[in-house]
Design a protein around this motif. Structure first.
Motif, mmCIF file in Angstrom:
data_model
loop_
_atom_site.group_PDB
_atom_site.id
_atom_site.type_symbol
_atom_site.label_atom_id
_atom_site.label_comp_id
_atom_site.label_asym_id
_atom_site.label_seq_id
_atom_site.Cartn_x
_atom_site.Cartn_y
_atom_site.Cartn_z
ATOM 1 N N TYR A 1 -75.497 -55.193 -44.903
ATOM 2 C CA TYR A 1 -74.702 -54.132 -44.282
ATOM 3 C C TYR A 1 -73.246 -54.570 -44.234
ATOM 4 O O TYR A 1 -72.942 -55.696 -43.805
ATOM 5 C CB TYR A 1 -75.247 -53.868 -42.887
ATOM 6 C CG TYR A 1 -74.325 -53.192 -41.900
ATOM 7 C CD1 TYR A 1 -73.924 -53.849 -40.738
ATOM 8 C CD2 TYR A 1 -73.898 -51.883 -42.100
ATOM 9 C CE1 TYR A 1 -73.111 -53.235 -39.810
ATOM 10 C CE2 TYR A 1 -73.084 -51.259 -41.170
ATOM 11 C CZ TYR A 1 -72.703 -51.937 -40.027
ATOM 12 O OH TYR A 1 -71.894 -51.311 -39.103
ATOM 13 N N TYR B 1 -77.528 -41.788 -42.814
ATOM 14 C CA TYR B 1 -76.672 -42.118 -43.939
ATOM 15 C C TYR B 1 -76.790 -41.108 -45.070
ATOM 16 O O TYR B 1 -77.730 -40.327 -45.130
ATOM 17 C CB TYR B 1 -77.065 -43.462 -44.548
ATOM 18 C CG TYR B 1 -77.398 -44.556 -43.597
ATOM 19 C CD1 TYR B 1 -76.779 -44.682 -42.370
ATOM 20 C CD2 TYR B 1 -78.342 -45.502 -43.952
ATOM 21 C CE1 TYR B 1 -77.101 -45.716 -41.528
ATOM 22 C CE2 TYR B 1 -78.669 -46.536 -43.122
ATOM 23 C CZ TYR B 1 -78.047 -46.643 -41.905
ATOM 24 O OH TYR B 1 -78.373 -47.668 -41.071
ATOM 25 N N TYR C 1 -74.607 -49.825 -46.930
ATOM 26 C CA TYR C 1 -75.882 -50.530 -46.803
ATOM 27 C C TYR C 1 -76.558 -50.639 -48.165
ATOM 28 O O TYR C 1 -76.457 -49.721 -48.980
ATOM 29 C CB TYR C 1 -76.836 -49.748 -45.901
ATOM 30 C CG TYR C 1 -76.291 -49.377 -44.555
ATOM 31 C CD1 TYR C 1 -75.409 -48.316 -44.413
ATOM 32 C CD2 TYR C 1 -76.666 -50.072 -43.422
ATOM 33 C CE1 TYR C 1 -74.911 -47.968 -43.175
ATOM 34 C CE2 TYR C 1 -76.184 -49.717 -42.172
ATOM 35 C CZ TYR C 1 -75.306 -48.679 -42.062
ATOM 36 O OH TYR C 1 -74.821 -48.331 -40.823
ATOM 37 N N ASP D 1 -73.488 -58.173 -42.440
ATOM 38 C CA ASP D 1 -74.792 -58.586 -41.917
ATOM 39 C C ASP D 1 -75.698 -58.831 -43.114
ATOM 40 O O ASP D 1 -76.189 -57.898 -43.729
ATOM 41 C CB ASP D 1 -75.343 -57.489 -41.008
ATOM 42 C CG ASP D 1 -76.751 -57.805 -40.496
ATOM 43 O OD1 ASP D 1 -77.269 -57.011 -39.693
ATOM 44 O OD2 ASP D 1 -77.344 -58.825 -40.911
ATOM 45 N N ASN E 1 -75.405 -53.365 -35.073
ATOM 46 C CA ASN E 1 -75.322 -52.780 -36.406
ATOM 47 C C ASN E 1 -76.108 -51.479 -36.464
ATOM 48 O O ASN E 1 -76.851 -51.132 -35.552
ATOM 49 C CB ASN E 1 -75.782 -53.768 -37.464
ATOM 50 C CG ASN E 1 -77.284 -53.968 -37.463
ATOM 51 O OD1 ASN E 1 -78.051 -53.028 -37.608
ATOM 52 N ND2 ASN E 1 -77.707 -55.186 -37.293
ATOM 53 N N TYR E 2 -75.947 -50.778 -37.539
ATOM 54 C CA TYR E 2 -76.499 -49.428 -37.617
ATOM 55 C C TYR E 2 -77.625 -49.321 -38.630
ATOM 56 O O TYR E 2 -77.855 -48.269 -39.184
ATOM 57 C CB TYR E 2 -75.386 -48.450 -37.988
ATOM 58 C CG TYR E 2 -74.173 -48.583 -37.104
ATOM 59 C CD1 TYR E 2 -72.928 -48.882 -37.636
ATOM 60 C CD2 TYR E 2 -74.276 -48.400 -35.738
ATOM 61 C CE1 TYR E 2 -71.829 -49.012 -36.823
ATOM 62 C CE2 TYR E 2 -73.174 -48.522 -34.923
ATOM 63 C CZ TYR E 2 -71.944 -48.826 -35.468
ATOM 64 O OH TYR E 2 -70.853 -48.951 -34.670
ATOM 65 N N LYS E 3 -78.310 -50.393 -38.881
ATOM 66 C CA LYS E 3 -79.325 -50.302 -39.921
ATOM 67 C C LYS E 3 -80.492 -49.440 -39.474
ATOM 68 O O LYS E 3 -80.850 -49.372 -38.307
ATOM 69 C CB LYS E 3 -79.822 -51.693 -40.316
ATOM 70 C CG LYS E 3 -80.654 -52.413 -39.282
ATOM 71 C CD LYS E 3 -81.107 -53.760 -39.832
ATOM 72 C CE LYS E 3 -81.971 -54.501 -38.823
ATOM 73 N NZ LYS E 3 -82.361 -55.828 -39.339
ATOM 74 N N LEU E 4 -81.065 -48.775 -40.432
ATOM 75 C CA LEU E 4 -82.253 -47.960 -40.230
ATOM 76 C C LEU E 4 -83.503 -48.790 -40.505
ATOM 77 O O LEU E 4 -83.536 -49.561 -41.453
ATOM 78 C CB LEU E 4 -82.247 -46.758 -41.171
ATOM 79 C CG LEU E 4 -81.271 -45.622 -40.867
ATOM 80 C CD1 LEU E 4 -81.188 -44.671 -42.053
ATOM 81 C CD2 LEU E 4 -81.694 -44.878 -39.617
ATOM 82 N N SER F 1 -72.097 -44.482 -44.581
ATOM 83 C CA SER F 1 -71.979 -43.597 -43.427
ATOM 84 C C SER F 1 -70.614 -43.783 -42.786
ATOM 85 O O SER F 1 -69.964 -44.814 -42.930
ATOM 86 C CB SER F 1 -73.086 -43.862 -42.407
ATOM 87 O OG SER F 1 -72.880 -45.098 -41.754
ATOM 88 N N PHE G 1 -84.321 -53.356 -45.517
ATOM 89 C CA PHE G 1 -82.891 -53.600 -45.354
ATOM 90 C C PHE G 1 -82.494 -54.910 -46.021
ATOM 91 O O PHE G 1 -83.174 -55.924 -45.880
ATOM 92 C CB PHE G 1 -82.551 -53.647 -43.864
ATOM 93 C CG PHE G 1 -81.188 -54.185 -43.552
ATOM 94 C CD1 PHE G 1 -81.030 -55.483 -43.083
ATOM 95 C CD2 PHE G 1 -80.070 -53.395 -43.721
ATOM 96 C CE1 PHE G 1 -79.777 -55.980 -42.785
ATOM 97 C CE2 PHE G 1 -78.813 -53.879 -43.430
ATOM 98 C CZ PHE G 1 -78.656 -55.179 -42.956
ATOM 99 N N TYR H 1 -80.513 -51.264 -49.558
ATOM 100 C CA TYR H 1 -81.932 -51.335 -49.237
ATOM 101 C C TYR H 1 -82.708 -51.566 -50.525
ATOM 102 O O TYR H 1 -82.268 -51.208 -51.619
ATOM 103 C CB TYR H 1 -82.429 -50.027 -48.600
ATOM 104 C CG TYR H 1 -82.036 -49.841 -47.159
ATOM 105 C CD1 TYR H 1 -80.768 -49.371 -46.817
ATOM 106 C CD2 TYR H 1 -82.926 -50.142 -46.132
ATOM 107 C CE1 TYR H 1 -80.420 -49.204 -45.481
ATOM 108 C CE2 TYR H 1 -82.578 -49.960 -44.803
ATOM 109 C CZ TYR H 1 -81.325 -49.499 -44.490
ATOM 110 O OH TYR H 1 -80.974 -49.338 -43.181
#
Lengths: 114, 118
Positions: free
Chosen positions: A48, A103, A33, A56, B103-106, A95, A45, A35
Protein backbone atom coordinates in the motif's frame (compact mmCIF):
# COMPACT_ATOMS: atom_id res chain seq x y z
CA UNK A 1 -7.10 8.78 -16.93
CA UNK A 2 -10.67 7.71 -16.40
CA UNK A 3 -9.77 4.45 -14.72
CA UNK A 4 -6.92 2.43 -13.31
CA UNK A 5 -4.75 1.08 -16.10
CA UNK A 6 -2.55 -1.99 -15.76
CA UNK A 7 -0.04 -3.42 -18.17
CA UNK A 8 0.61 -5.90 -19.52
CA UNK A 9 -2.78 -7.58 -19.47
CA UNK A 10 -1.17 -10.99 -19.65
CA UNK A 11 2.42 -12.09 -19.11
CA UNK A 12 3.99 -15.49 -19.58
CA UNK A 13 7.50 -15.84 -18.24
CA UNK A 14 9.99 -18.59 -17.63
CA UNK A 15 10.80 -19.68 -14.12
CA UNK A 16 13.73 -17.71 -12.77
CA UNK A 17 13.16 -14.62 -14.88
CA UNK A 18 12.29 -11.18 -13.47
CA UNK A 19 9.01 -9.44 -14.35
CA UNK A 20 7.68 -5.92 -13.96
CA UNK A 21 4.00 -5.10 -13.71
CA UNK A 22 2.79 -1.56 -14.16
CA UNK A 23 -0.12 0.36 -12.68
CA UNK A 24 -1.39 3.81 -13.66
CA UNK A 25 -3.83 5.00 -10.99
CA UNK A 26 -6.63 7.50 -11.39
CA UNK A 27 -5.28 11.03 -11.49
CA UNK A 28 -5.47 12.65 -8.07
CA UNK A 29 -5.76 9.40 -6.14
CA UNK A 30 -3.14 9.42 -3.43
CA UNK A 31 -3.59 5.84 -2.26
CA UNK A 32 -2.48 2.88 -4.36
CA UNK A 33 -2.71 -0.83 -3.57
CA UNK A 34 -1.46 -4.05 -5.05
CA UNK A 35 -3.34 -7.30 -4.49
CA UNK A 36 -2.72 -10.84 -5.68
CA UNK A 37 -5.51 -13.20 -6.66
CA UNK A 38 -4.51 -16.83 -6.95
CA UNK A 39 -6.78 -19.37 -8.64
CA UNK A 40 -9.87 -20.01 -6.53
CA UNK A 41 -8.77 -17.62 -3.82
CA UNK A 42 -9.78 -14.20 -2.65
CA UNK A 43 -7.58 -11.18 -2.96
CA UNK A 44 -4.40 -11.11 -0.93
CA UNK A 45 -3.02 -7.71 0.07
CA UNK A 46 0.56 -7.08 -1.05
CA UNK A 47 1.52 -3.43 -0.59
CA UNK A 48 0.00 0.00 0.00
CA UNK A 49 1.25 3.46 -0.95
CA UNK A 50 -0.19 6.63 0.54
CA UNK A 51 1.17 9.93 -0.71
CA UNK A 52 4.75 10.48 0.37
CA UNK A 53 4.51 8.20 3.40
CA UNK A 54 6.57 5.05 3.72
CA UNK A 55 4.67 2.19 2.02
CA UNK A 56 3.05 -0.62 3.97
CA UNK A 57 4.90 -3.65 2.66
CA UNK A 58 3.47 -6.07 5.19
CA UNK A 59 1.77 -8.24 2.57
CA UNK A 60 4.74 -8.94 0.32
CA UNK A 61 5.25 -12.74 0.44
CA UNK A 62 9.03 -12.76 0.06
CA UNK A 63 12.01 -10.53 -0.63
CA UNK A 64 11.69 -11.42 -4.31
CA UNK A 65 8.77 -9.02 -4.41
CA UNK A 66 9.23 -5.25 -4.42
CA UNK A 67 7.27 -2.23 -5.55
CA UNK A 68 7.84 1.42 -6.07
CA UNK A 69 5.71 4.41 -6.87
CA UNK A 70 7.34 7.23 -8.74
CA UNK A 71 6.17 10.81 -8.38
CA UNK A 72 3.15 9.72 -6.41
CA UNK A 73 1.55 8.29 -9.52
CA UNK A 74 2.66 5.26 -11.55
CA UNK A 75 3.61 2.14 -9.63
CA UNK A 76 5.69 -0.86 -10.65
CA UNK A 77 5.54 -4.25 -8.96
CA UNK A 78 8.70 -6.29 -9.57
CA UNK A 79 9.02 -10.01 -9.00
CA UNK A 80 12.55 -11.35 -9.18
CA UNK A 81 13.50 -14.95 -9.96
CA UNK A 82 9.87 -15.90 -10.58
CA UNK A 83 8.55 -19.21 -9.30
CA UNK A 84 5.54 -21.19 -10.46
CA UNK A 85 3.66 -20.31 -7.27
CA UNK A 86 3.85 -16.65 -8.34
CA UNK A 87 1.34 -17.42 -11.10
CA UNK A 88 -1.73 -15.34 -10.31
CA UNK A 89 -3.67 -12.24 -11.28
CA UNK A 90 -2.10 -9.10 -9.88
CA UNK A 91 -4.63 -6.36 -9.30
CA UNK A 92 -3.91 -2.71 -8.66
CA UNK A 93 -6.36 -0.27 -7.12
CA UNK A 94 -6.37 3.38 -6.20
CA UNK A 95 -8.50 5.58 -3.98
CA UNK A 96 -8.84 9.12 -2.79
CA UNK A 97 -7.90 8.72 0.84
CA UNK A 98 -10.31 11.30 2.12
CA UNK A 99 -13.29 9.35 0.90
CA UNK A 100 -14.55 6.29 2.62
CA UNK A 101 -15.82 4.24 -0.22
CA UNK A 102 -14.13 1.36 -1.94
CA UNK A 103 -11.28 1.50 -4.33
CA UNK A 104 -11.27 1.59 -8.12
CA UNK A 105 -9.56 -1.48 -9.47
CA UNK A 106 -7.73 -2.10 -12.70
CA UNK A 107 -8.32 -5.19 -14.82
CA UNK A 108 -5.18 -6.83 -13.54
CA UNK A 109 -2.20 -8.60 -15.02
CA UNK A 110 -2.43 -12.37 -15.37
CA UNK A 111 1.04 -13.73 -14.71
CA UNK A 112 1.86 -17.27 -15.75
CA UNK A 113 5.24 -18.72 -14.80
CA UNK A 114 6.20 -21.77 -16.86
CA UNK B 1 -6.76 -9.47 12.57
CA UNK B 2 -9.94 -9.09 10.63
CA UNK B 3 -11.29 -12.04 8.70
CA UNK B 4 -14.07 -12.28 6.15
CA UNK B 5 -15.88 -15.55 5.47
CA UNK B 6 -18.08 -16.39 2.52
CA UNK B 7 -19.51 -19.84 3.16
CA UNK B 8 -21.04 -20.37 -0.28
CA UNK B 9 -18.40 -21.10 -2.93
CA UNK B 10 -21.10 -21.28 -5.61
CA UNK B 11 -24.72 -20.21 -5.98
CA UNK B 12 -27.19 -20.31 -8.80
CA UNK B 13 -30.42 -18.46 -9.46
CA UNK B 14 -33.05 -18.38 -12.16
CA UNK B 15 -33.33 -15.23 -14.18
CA UNK B 16 -35.79 -12.76 -12.57
CA UNK B 17 -35.58 -14.53 -9.23
CA UNK B 18 -33.96 -13.34 -6.00
CA UNK B 19 -30.75 -14.68 -4.50
CA UNK B 20 -28.92 -13.94 -1.26
CA UNK B 21 -25.17 -14.26 -0.82
CA UNK B 22 -23.83 -14.67 2.70
CA UNK B 23 -20.88 -13.01 4.38
CA UNK B 24 -19.68 -12.96 7.97
CA UNK B 25 -16.70 -11.15 9.39
CA UNK B 26 -14.71 -10.92 12.55
CA UNK B 27 -13.43 -7.65 14.00
CA UNK B 28 -12.83 -5.93 17.31
CA UNK B 29 -13.43 -2.49 15.83
CA UNK B 30 -16.69 -0.62 16.25
CA UNK B 31 -16.35 1.62 13.22
CA UNK B 32 -15.65 0.11 9.82
CA UNK B 33 -16.92 -0.28 6.27
CA UNK B 34 -18.23 -3.28 4.40
CA UNK B 35 -18.37 -3.77 0.66
CA UNK B 36 -19.60 -6.15 -1.98
CA UNK B 37 -17.57 -6.32 -5.17
CA UNK B 38 -18.46 -8.07 -8.41
CA UNK B 39 -15.76 -9.61 -10.61
CA UNK B 40 -16.92 -10.62 -14.09
CA UNK B 41 -14.65 -12.56 -16.48
CA UNK B 42 -13.01 -9.27 -17.46
CA UNK B 43 -11.31 -9.50 -14.03
CA UNK B 44 -12.03 -5.92 -13.03
CA UNK B 45 -13.45 -5.63 -9.53
CA UNK B 46 -16.60 -3.51 -9.60
CA UNK B 47 -18.04 -1.98 -6.45
CA UNK B 48 -21.65 -3.11 -6.04
CA UNK B 49 -22.61 -1.65 -2.69
CA UNK B 50 -21.10 -0.40 0.55
CA UNK B 51 -22.24 -0.06 4.16
CA UNK B 52 -20.92 2.10 6.96
CA UNK B 53 -21.03 0.25 10.27
CA UNK B 54 -22.37 3.27 12.15
CA UNK B 55 -25.45 3.38 9.94
CA UNK B 56 -28.32 1.17 11.03
CA UNK B 57 -30.16 1.51 7.74
CA UNK B 58 -29.32 -1.15 5.21
CA UNK B 59 -27.75 0.14 1.99
CA UNK B 60 -29.63 -0.24 -1.28
CA UNK B 61 -28.52 0.26 -4.86
CA UNK B 62 -31.28 -0.46 -7.36
CA UNK B 63 -31.71 -4.28 -7.42
CA UNK B 64 -28.95 -4.80 -4.85
CA UNK B 65 -29.50 -4.51 -1.12
CA UNK B 66 -27.77 -5.71 2.00
CA UNK B 67 -28.88 -7.13 5.30
CA UNK B 68 -26.37 -5.75 7.80
CA UNK B 69 -26.53 -7.32 11.25
CA UNK B 70 -23.78 -5.65 13.27
CA UNK B 71 -24.18 -7.69 16.43
CA UNK B 72 -24.05 -10.92 14.46
CA UNK B 73 -21.26 -9.58 12.23
CA UNK B 74 -23.20 -10.56 9.17
CA UNK B 75 -23.43 -8.73 5.86
CA UNK B 76 -25.46 -10.53 3.21
CA UNK B 77 -26.17 -9.31 -0.33
CA UNK B 78 -29.59 -9.69 -1.90
CA UNK B 79 -29.95 -9.48 -5.66
CA UNK B 80 -33.52 -9.02 -6.81
CA UNK B 81 -34.85 -9.66 -10.32
CA UNK B 82 -31.59 -11.40 -11.26
CA UNK B 83 -30.29 -10.75 -14.74
CA UNK B 84 -27.89 -12.71 -16.92
CA UNK B 85 -25.38 -9.88 -16.54
CA UNK B 86 -25.28 -10.46 -12.80
CA UNK B 87 -23.36 -13.69 -13.32
CA UNK B 88 -19.93 -13.17 -11.79
CA UNK B 89 -17.77 -13.84 -8.76
CA UNK B 90 -18.91 -11.78 -5.78
CA UNK B 91 -16.53 -10.78 -3.02
CA UNK B 92 -17.38 -9.43 0.40
CA UNK B 93 -14.76 -7.06 1.84
CA UNK B 94 -14.01 -5.28 5.11
CA UNK B 95 -12.12 -2.09 5.74
CA UNK B 96 -11.29 -0.47 9.07
CA UNK B 97 -12.00 3.12 9.90
CA UNK B 98 -9.70 5.99 9.03
CA UNK B 99 -9.14 7.02 12.63
CA UNK B 100 -5.62 6.97 14.02
CA UNK B 101 -4.04 7.04 10.59
CA UNK B 102 -4.51 3.32 10.10
CA UNK B 103 -4.06 2.00 6.62
CA UNK B 104 -6.99 1.47 4.33
CA UNK B 105 -6.46 -2.01 3.05
CA UNK B 106 -9.44 -4.17 2.26
CA UNK B 107 -9.73 -7.69 3.59
CA UNK B 108 -11.62 -9.96 1.19
CA UNK B 109 -13.53 -13.18 1.50
CA UNK B 110 -12.80 -15.99 -0.95
CA UNK B 111 -15.78 -15.18 -3.09
CA UNK B 112 -19.04 -16.73 -4.27
CA UNK B 113 -19.47 -17.68 -7.91
CA UNK B 114 -22.98 -16.74 -9.00
CA UNK B 115 -24.56 -18.42 -12.00
CA UNK B 116 -27.75 -17.00 -13.50
CA UNK B 117 -29.83 -19.52 -15.44
CA UNK B 118 -32.07 -18.32 -18.27
Amino acid sequence: GAGVSQSPSNKVTEKGKDVELRCDPISGHTALYWYRQSLGQGLEFLIYFQGNSAPDKSGLPSDRFSAERTGGSVSTLTIQRTQQEDSAVYLCASSHDRRNYGYTFGSGTRLTVV
Amino acid sequence: AQTVTQSQPEMSVQEAETVTLSCTYDTSESDYYLFWYKQPPSRQMILVIRQEAYKQQNATENRFSVNFQKAAKSFSLKISDSQLGDAAMYFCAYRGSNSGGSNYKLTFGKGTLLTVNP
